[in-house]
Design an enzyme around this catalytic site. Structure first.
Site, short mmCIF file in Angstrom:
data_model
loop_
_atom_site.label_atom_id
_atom_site.label_comp_id
_atom_site.label_asym_id
_atom_site.label_seq_id
_atom_site.Cartn_x
_atom_site.Cartn_y
_atom_site.Cartn_z
N GLU A 277 0.82 -1.20 0.00
CA GLU A 277 0.00 0.00 0.00
C GLU A 277 0.86 1.26 0.00
O GLU A 277 1.98 1.27 0.52
CB GLU A 277 -0.89 0.05 1.25
CG GLU A 277 -1.89 -1.08 1.36
CD GLU A 277 -2.77 -0.93 2.59
OE1 GLU A 277 -2.49 -0.04 3.42
OE2 GLU A 277 -3.73 -1.71 2.71
N HIS B 87 0.28 -0.07 15.40
CA HIS B 87 -0.75 -0.12 14.36
C HIS B 87 -2.06 -0.70 14.87
O HIS B 87 -2.88 -1.19 14.08
CB HIS B 87 -0.28 -0.92 13.13
CG HIS B 87 0.94 -0.35 12.47
ND1 HIS B 87 0.93 0.84 11.78
CD2 HIS B 87 2.22 -0.79 12.42
CE1 HIS B 87 2.14 1.09 11.32
NE2 HIS B 87 2.95 0.12 11.70
N ARG C 123 -17.79 -7.16 10.25
CA ARG C 123 -18.25 -7.54 11.59
C ARG C 123 -18.41 -6.28 12.42
O ARG C 123 -18.04 -5.20 11.99
CB ARG C 123 -17.20 -8.44 12.26
CG ARG C 123 -15.80 -7.83 12.25
CD ARG C 123 -14.76 -8.71 12.88
NE ARG C 123 -13.41 -8.24 12.64
CZ ARG C 123 -12.80 -7.28 13.31
NH1 ARG C 123 -13.44 -6.64 14.28
NH2 ARG C 123 -11.57 -6.91 13.03
#
Length: 273
Positions: free
Chosen positions: A47, A82, A139
């Site tokens: 990314e 993170h 979720r």
């Protein structure tokens, strides 16, 4: 700069920041080894890395008839390793246009994959106002209580109703923001030692008293063992107020009431934070 991320995992495990091309091969090899060890799958995502991002995520809900709504956004930018540690809703310092644009993108993403149930579309917001899709969590998440507190909705009940074939309980124009909510994650870990988990028996545990402005979510009790095999979170401390300042004061007061013995926790760190 780029970020390497295991495609099968979360919680920051296996992630590598690569700032120079000469480091790439070694970083990929290391990330693949950790991903294989932690998740049994060594596939990676590559990314664009944003150097000063905010982590903004949108709670969405969809039913079997194709109706989709959002329940506004959360700011989860305060993290370590993170992994989120402070979450709040709504996200501060977003103007109305940004809020509408990000929410619309989340609803569109859920509709494109014909999603059903509760989900979270996560974005990184750059300092120039551009935002980037990061991932979707299919979720309810750890931080869903802040959304429940600002909307006065029970998202677990929504999920059960939708799974039973019912339509969404409310339409988009019936969902509104009420005040501000913040959540802090109480962990058995040592902030002074790079947040390393603290393993052992919880000899004493006193959590804040719940009231209209304070909610405690926990499955841990006095006498329980913190082991190296599971995430060492002890509780979520959630506070609500009419304003962000009021929510922050209530959260700080609640955190100050925490008492734990037997393991090291991040409660003092949270209080300073």
């Amino acid at each position: 700069p780029i970020l390497l991320k295991p495609s099968a995992g979360g919680g920051g495990r296996g992630m590598r920041l690569v700032e120079n091309p000469s480091e790439l091969d070694e970083a990929i090899a290391g990330a693949k080894r950790e991903a294989k060890s932690s998740f049994g799958d060594d596939r990676l995502l590559i990314e664009k890395y944003l150097t000063a991002p905010r982590h903004i995520e949108v709670q969405v809900f969809a039913d079997q008839s194709g109706s989709i709504v959002h329940l506004f956004e959360r700011d989860c930018s305060v993290q370590r390793r993170h992994q989120k540690i402070i979450e709040e809703a709504p996200a501060p310092y977003l103007n109305d246009a940004q809020r509408r644009t990000i929410a619309a993108a989340a609803v569109k993403a859920a509709g494109t994959v014909a999603y059903e149930g509760a989900g979270t579309i996560e974005f990184l917001l750059d300092c120039d106002g551009a935002f980037y899709f990061m991932e979707m969590n299919t979720r309810l998440q750890v931080e869903h209580p802040v959304t429940e507190m600002i909307t006065d909705e029970d998202l677990v009940e929504w999920q059960i109703r939708v799974a039973s074939g019912e339509n969404l309980p409310k339409k988009q124009d019936q969902i509104a923001i009420r005040g501000h909510a913040m959540e802090a994650r109480l962990y058995a870990e040592d902030p002074a030692q790079d947040f390393i988990p603290s393993v052992g028996k919880i000899d004493f545990l006193r959590l804040p008293v719940e009231n209209n402005g304070v909610r405690i979510d926990s499955g841990v009790r006095e006498g329980d063992e913190i082991t190296p095999f599971y995430d060492p979170m002890i509780a979520k401390v959630i506070a609500h107020g009419d304003s962000r300042v009021e929510a922050l004061k209530t959260l700080h007061s609640a955190i100050s009431a925490i008492r734990v013995a037997g393991v090291t926790t991040n409660s003092e760190f949270l209080s300073r934070l």
